[in-house]
Design a protein around this motif. Structure first.
Motif, PDB file in Angstrom:
ATOM      1  N   LEU A 114      -8.959  -3.398   6.329  1.00 17.38           N
ATOM      2  CA  LEU A 114      -8.537  -4.802   6.256  1.00 17.38           C
ATOM      3  C   LEU A 114      -8.425  -5.395   7.670  1.00 17.38           C
ATOM      4  CD1 LEU A 114      -5.788  -4.668   3.481  1.00 17.38           C
ATOM      5  CD2 LEU A 114      -8.161  -5.386   3.263  1.00 17.38           C
TER       6      LEU A 114
ATOM      7  N   LEU B 127      -6.956   0.291  -2.342  1.00 18.89           N
ATOM      8  CA  LEU B 127      -7.218   0.082  -0.914  1.00 18.89           C
ATOM      9  C   LEU B 127      -7.732   1.321  -0.207  1.00 18.89           C
ATOM     10  CD1 LEU B 127      -4.056  -2.079  -0.162  1.00 18.89           C
ATOM     11  CD2 LEU B 127      -6.418  -2.890  -0.172  1.00 18.89           C
TER      12      LEU B 127
ATOM     13  N   ARG C  55       0.835  -1.214   0.000  1.00 17.26           N
ATOM     14  CA  ARG C  55       0.000   0.000   0.000  1.00 17.26           C
ATOM     15  C   ARG C  55       0.862   1.253   0.000  1.00 17.26           C
ATOM     16  NH1 ARG C  55      -4.950  -0.288   4.110  1.00 17.26           N
ATOM     17  NH2 ARG C  55      -6.431   1.093   3.029  1.00 17.26           N
TER      18      ARG C  55
ATOM     19  N   ILE D 266     -12.345  -4.952  -2.024  1.00 17.42           N
ATOM     20  CA  ILE D 266     -11.229  -4.542  -2.890  1.00 17.42           C
ATOM     21  C   ILE D 266     -11.615  -4.873  -4.329  1.00 17.42           C
ATOM     22  CG2 ILE D 266      -8.790  -4.863  -3.431  1.00 17.42           C
ATOM     23  CD1 ILE D 266      -8.397  -5.844  -0.546  1.00 17.42           C
TER      24      ILE D 266
ATOM     25  N   TRP E  64     -12.113  -7.109   2.943  1.00 19.19           N
ATOM     26  CA  TRP E  64     -11.284  -7.691   1.877  1.00 19.19           C
ATOM     27  C   TRP E  64     -12.055  -7.827   0.569  1.00 19.19           C
ATOM     28  CZ3 TRP E  64      -6.286  -8.954   1.006  1.00 19.19           C
ATOM     29  CH2 TRP E  64      -6.013  -9.792  -0.069  1.00 19.19           C
TER      30      TRP E  64
END
Length: 471
Positions: free
Chosen positions: A96, A91, A81, A103, A100
């Motif tokens: 997270l 993201l 990231r 995404i 998930w």
């Protein structure tokens, strides 16, 4: 000039014994027409990395006990990231691991269109390798890679074979593998691999044009006595027809779906395991088939191989599907420092058969089957000669063609639809090159047509087939 063996640049760890073994292969009286020199480019630091990677393969998993991304996968995603603009944007506002599945999926089209968004900003490109591929999608992509990512094929192949109780050799005195192709044109080479202390890998083309004399093919392969043989199902069919007397420990089938009938024919003829190997140029090896397991239609059942690549089966929106339901094969992770992947839509489909059984390293690790994808596709000339679609794609790659589709007519003529501008400016040249692929009797018609985008019409992907990653 006589071949002296691999150069220090191509094979940094090669010693004189290694070079002598490669010279012997190169100068064998029945050797094919070698047309390229290669090496694994693995140095001492790379070799340490590969040995550590091999140890982790048997101990670590990309899954937690519930089948979700492991802590190591999540940690890797969080680190990327900060290094990749593509990860940063995908993201944004994602919590997270709870979100998930929110995404967005990464398509091959998006990756090709904005590769610079995904390559980490701090990448050292001094060891860049480029792998041109069009995969199952037919969309050309010059995939960036690194010697370590390529070298990792060796421990992953070693693990795949070990699941079938097949061990590999070490040392420059033997031939580890022969990779078979059946194409009009492809690279033909030999090389030693540092991970196996110089054991030889050879790539051969079974097409008669690749040999000084077609009678040499059998003798050369027999004299090399490879530990295992790899290749795609089209090459294996041709190999069966040649009926070479050989005792390999295994066959490793790649690039296309392995049909159960071909697997049985190879097993009966050579009395050894025939292993289905699932990989892509973008990720390297993904999974391999398990012994004594079959899907509902006799197809291979796969176990994911790498501990650093998380595999999901999702719907179009990226939601994970229940076991047994077919969907997209989506991939996260990998060891290629130039191509980190976040929920990458592979273009393939599959379904989960079971979890946490067999040699799985985690209770949540999935056993899965491929769906209707990577179908073996074969054209025939009126003479009966085989025509590999890879050869057609290779010719088309030299012209400004965005997409193509090939249809074989009942009279065995080929109708090639091309999505391109100004086709008349290169029509005659393209047709002349395509006709050379046949035995002088191949009828080809070239039609300009706007074809649907591969990533917006899943039915088109299945219907048209695709160029394989065999090279």
């Amino acid at each position: 000039m006589d071949y002296q063996g691999p150069s220090p640049e191509r094979a940094p760890l090669a010693d004189e014994g290694w070079r002598e073994a490669q010279r012997a292969i190169h100068s064998h009286p029945q050797a094919p027409e070698w047309n390229i020199e290669i090496g694994d480019r693995i140095d001492a630091q790379d070799l340490d990395y590969l040995r550590n990677f091999a140890q982790a393969l048997a101990a670590e998993s990309a899954y937690d006990p519930q089948g979700k991304p492991s802590a190591s996968i999540l940690s890797w995603v969080q680190a990327m990231r900060l290094r990749s603009r593509g990860f940063e944007r995908a993201l944004a506002d994602i919590d997270l691991p709870q979100e998930w599945e929110s995404i967005p999926l990464l398509s091959r089209h998006s990756l090709v269109a904005a590769l610079e968004e995904w390559v980490p900003r701090d990448s050292d490109l001094s060891r860049l390798i480029v792998n041109p591929t069009s995969g199952t999608s037919g969309l050309p992509f010059r995939a960036p890679s690194h010697p370590r990512a390529q070298g990792a094929y060796d421990p992953l192949i070693e693990r795949a074979l070990s699941l079938h109780d097949v061990s590999l050799i070490s040392g420059c005195g033997g031939v580890q593998a022969i990779q078979l192709c059946m194409q009009k044109s492809t690279i033909v080479y030999h090389a030693g691999h540092a991970y196996f202390n110089g054991a030889a890998f050879i790539k051969l083309n079974l097409d008669k044009g690749s040999w000084k004399s077609p009678e040499n093919t059998n003798g050369f392969i027999q004299s090399m006595a490879p530990r295992f043989i790899s290749g795609d199902p089209l090459a294996f069919r041709a190999f069966l027809d040649m009926d070479i007397d050989l005792k390999p420990m295994a066959f490793l089938s790649c690039a296309m779906r392995l049909e159960p009938g071909l697997r049985r024919a190879l097993t009966e003829r050579y009395a050894c395991p025939v292993i289905d190997f699932y990989s892509s140029n973008e990720t390297g090896p993904i999974a391999s088939s398990l012994p004594d397991r079959e899907g509902p239609n006799g197809e291979s059942v796969f176990l994911s191989l790498p501990h650093d690549l998380y595999v999901e089966i999702t719907d179009e929106a990226g939601r994970v599907l229940p076991d047994g339901q077919s969907g997209k094969i989506v991939l996260t992770g990998g060891r290629n420092p130039y191509l980190p992947l976040l929920r990458y839509d592979s273009g393939d489909t599959g379904f989960v058969v079971d979890r946490g059984v067999g040699p799985a390293r985690s209770q949540g690790e999935a056993l899965f089957c491929l769906g209707i994808c990577r179908e073996p596709l074969l054209f025939r000339c009126p003479s009966g000669a085989m025509l590999n679609p890879v050869d057609i794609a290779r010719v088309l790659r030299g012209f400004p063609v965005l997409r193509h589709r090939v249809i074989q007519e009942p009279d065995l003529g080929l109708k090639i639809l091309v999505d391109a501008f100004h086709v008349d400016s290169f029509r005659d040249t393209l047709l002349a090159q395509l006709r050379k692929l046949g035995d002088g009797d191949l009828k080809i018609s070239l039609i300009q047509e706007r074809l649907p985008d591969w990533d917006k019409d899943p039915a088109y992907i299945i219907e048209k087939g695709g160029n394989s990653d065999a090279d």
